[in-house]
Scaffold this motif. Structure first.
Motif, PDB file in Angstrom:
ATOM      1  N   UNK A 147      40.479  37.680  40.299  1.00  0.00           N
ATOM      2  CA  UNK A 147      41.661  37.385  39.487  1.00  0.00           C
ATOM      3  C   UNK A 147      42.071  38.646  38.750  1.00  0.00           C
ATOM      4  N   UNK A 148      43.349  39.041  38.902  1.00  0.00           N
ATOM      5  CA  UNK A 148      43.876  40.252  38.274  1.00  0.00           C
ATOM      6  C   UNK A 148      45.002  39.894  37.318  1.00  0.00           C
ATOM      7  N   UNK A 149      45.098  40.640  36.239  1.00  0.00           N
ATOM      8  CA  UNK A 149      46.245  40.537  35.353  1.00  0.00           C
ATOM      9  C   UNK A 149      47.404  41.307  35.983  1.00  0.00           C
ATOM     10  N   UNK A 150      48.537  40.644  36.177  1.00  0.00           N
ATOM     11  CA  UNK A 150      49.650  41.273  36.888  1.00  0.00           C
ATOM     12  C   UNK A 150      50.217  42.452  36.120  1.00  0.00           C
ATOM     13  N   UNK A 151      50.292  42.343  34.813  1.00  0.00           N
ATOM     14  CA  UNK A 151      50.894  43.422  34.018  1.00  0.00           C
ATOM     15  C   UNK A 151      50.005  44.656  33.973  1.00  0.00           C
TER      16      UNK A 151
END
Length: 443
Positions: A192-196
């Protein structure tokens, strides 16, 4: 309760084929409005079909090899096509030409496996290469970048790195809010990655005591964003509740499936899966080499199996649920697109109050006052009374809801509002101009 279950009008999933589009498609996806279907073809073209007229209204001719994925912007103005020719093309359907004008073209150094628009801004895209590398591409002038999504390794010692195999990303999707990116890997874990920030906020190992997960082949979300389903090489679909994430990411957090969906008899694999708009049904496209089958599960009823839809002898390769109606688009291996719907038998009693349907002829007895003329003053009073009744024109509270129906909690979330900076040109209310080809054989 038994009456409600047996009532055919309570069925909210499609059960029969309404029409077939001969498109030569590898897959087909509804647009957010549900009126159009975009189909990717092996010859490098993509076709946009109008379901109202059953006609192809746009031909997207820009690739020299097969199209691997198609996606729509949130208001259907832009179409994103990815191809084995290493190119990513954004098409502007507002242009008055066919093929439409290319809004943007991005080239990579490997064939593209899939590409998706950000749910809130079509200038932000998630791209997965056939090599297993994933990128976030931002075409906004102030944020122009191409960033690869990578697992951090600096917090692990050398021995741990040697024993943990490198995970190639096999599937990557935005969640419905666009805040996070979920990536499935060849080792069966979910990143899971933070898009920003493009940083990883979670690495999940699927805890399943029944069978080994294997490589993850697909990820889909319910429109609410609270449910996620994965497709793995062990021929099992698994549904999870999507956890919340903070700045501190968990190195090895296990997640357990709420429901497991498979075919216990034939042990068939799955090509694709899709949630219904309300998230109460799940459709799974079976990888049956001899039949076209779609399995339906009732998520609202503890994930129980509901039905199997049989589409004939052309094997299924893709399935996608309509964004707002009980309809499904499934694609066959011969390129035909089947549109499924709920067949409704005409009920003439719905056209007039007091109209009664009968199976056999009966002698009609006229009432004494049946054809009496109603007093005009009484009619006027009745109409005035009906007009005084309050009507709820607002409907369900839509605060915090997005155009695609996704409800976002936290209106001031920096990670969500980041995508609204420098918005795209995909504004609500635009209209596609229907092009009519000139009759070359006319006089």
């Amino acid at each position: 309760m038994n009456d409600s279950l047996s009532n055919p009008f309570s069925i909210t999933y499609p059960t029969a084929v309404q029409t077939s589009l001969h498109s030569g498609a590898l897959f087909a996806r509804f647009d957010p409005s549900g009126r159009f279907v975009a189909a990717g073809r092996n010859d490098g073209t993509a076709v946009v079909w109008d379901l109202d007229t059953r006609a192809a209204v746009r031909w997207l001719e820009g690739h020299v090899k097969g199209v691997t994925s198609v996606d729509w912007s949130r208001h259907s103005r832009f179409v994103l096509t990815a191809s084995k020719d290493w190119n990513l093309v954004v098409w502007d359907l507002a242009s008055e030409t066919d093929p439409p004008r290319r809004h943007a073209t991005v080239r990579f150094d490997a064939p593209i496996a899939s590409a998706w628009f950000h749910p809130r801004n079509s200038q932000i895209m998630l791209v997965l290469l056939a090599s297993g590398d994933a990128y976030v591409v931002d075409l906004r002038k102030s944020q122009r970048s191409r960033v690869e999504l990578c697992e951090p390794q600096e917090d692990e010692d050398e021995e741990a790195q040697m024993h943990r195999p490198r995970s190639a990303i096999t599937v990557a999707r935005f969640d419905p809010s666009g805040k996070h990116i979920f990536a499935g890997t060849s080792t069966g874990s979910v990143l899971v990655f933070n898009t920003r920030t493009k940083t990883m906020v979670g690495r999940h190992k699927i805890a399943d005591k029944i069978s080994a997960v294997g490589s993850i082949r697909g990820i889909e979300f319910a429109k609410s964003g609270r449910r996620m389903v994965t497709n793995s090489t062990d021929r099992t679909l698994r549904q999870f509740s999507v956890p919340t994430y903070s700045d501190q990411w968990c190195l090895e957090c296990e997640i357990e499936p709420i429901h497991r969906f498979n075919d216990p008899i034939t042990k068939t694999a799955w090509h694709a899966m899709s949630f219904s708009p309300d998230g109460e049904w799940l459709a799974g496209g079976a990888a049956d080499p001899a039949a076209h089958k779609i399995y339906i599960w009732d998520i609202a009823n503890d994930g129980q199996f509901a039905n199997t839809l049989d589409g004939g002898r052309e094997p299924l390769v893709y399935v996608h649920w309509h964004p707002s109606k009980p309809a499904i688009a499934s694609t066959t291996n011969l390129g035909n697109i089947l549109i499924w719907h709920i067949p409704v038998q005409e009920r003439w009693g719905a056209f007039a109050g007091g109209f009664e349907e009968i199976d056999v002829n009966v002698e009609y007895e006229e009432r004494e006052d049946e054809f009496d003329i109603e007093d005009e003053e009484e009619m006027a009073k009745r109409k005035m009374k009906e007009e005084e009744q309050e009507v709820d024109i607002a409907g369900v509270d839509g605060g915090g809801a997005q155009p695609n129906g996704v409800r976002i909690n936290g209106e001031h979330d920096e990670d969500i509002l980041w995508a609204d900076e420098e918005p795209d040109e995909d504004m609500e209310g635009w209209k596609m101009k229907i092009l009519i080809e000139d009759d070359q054989d006319g006089i």
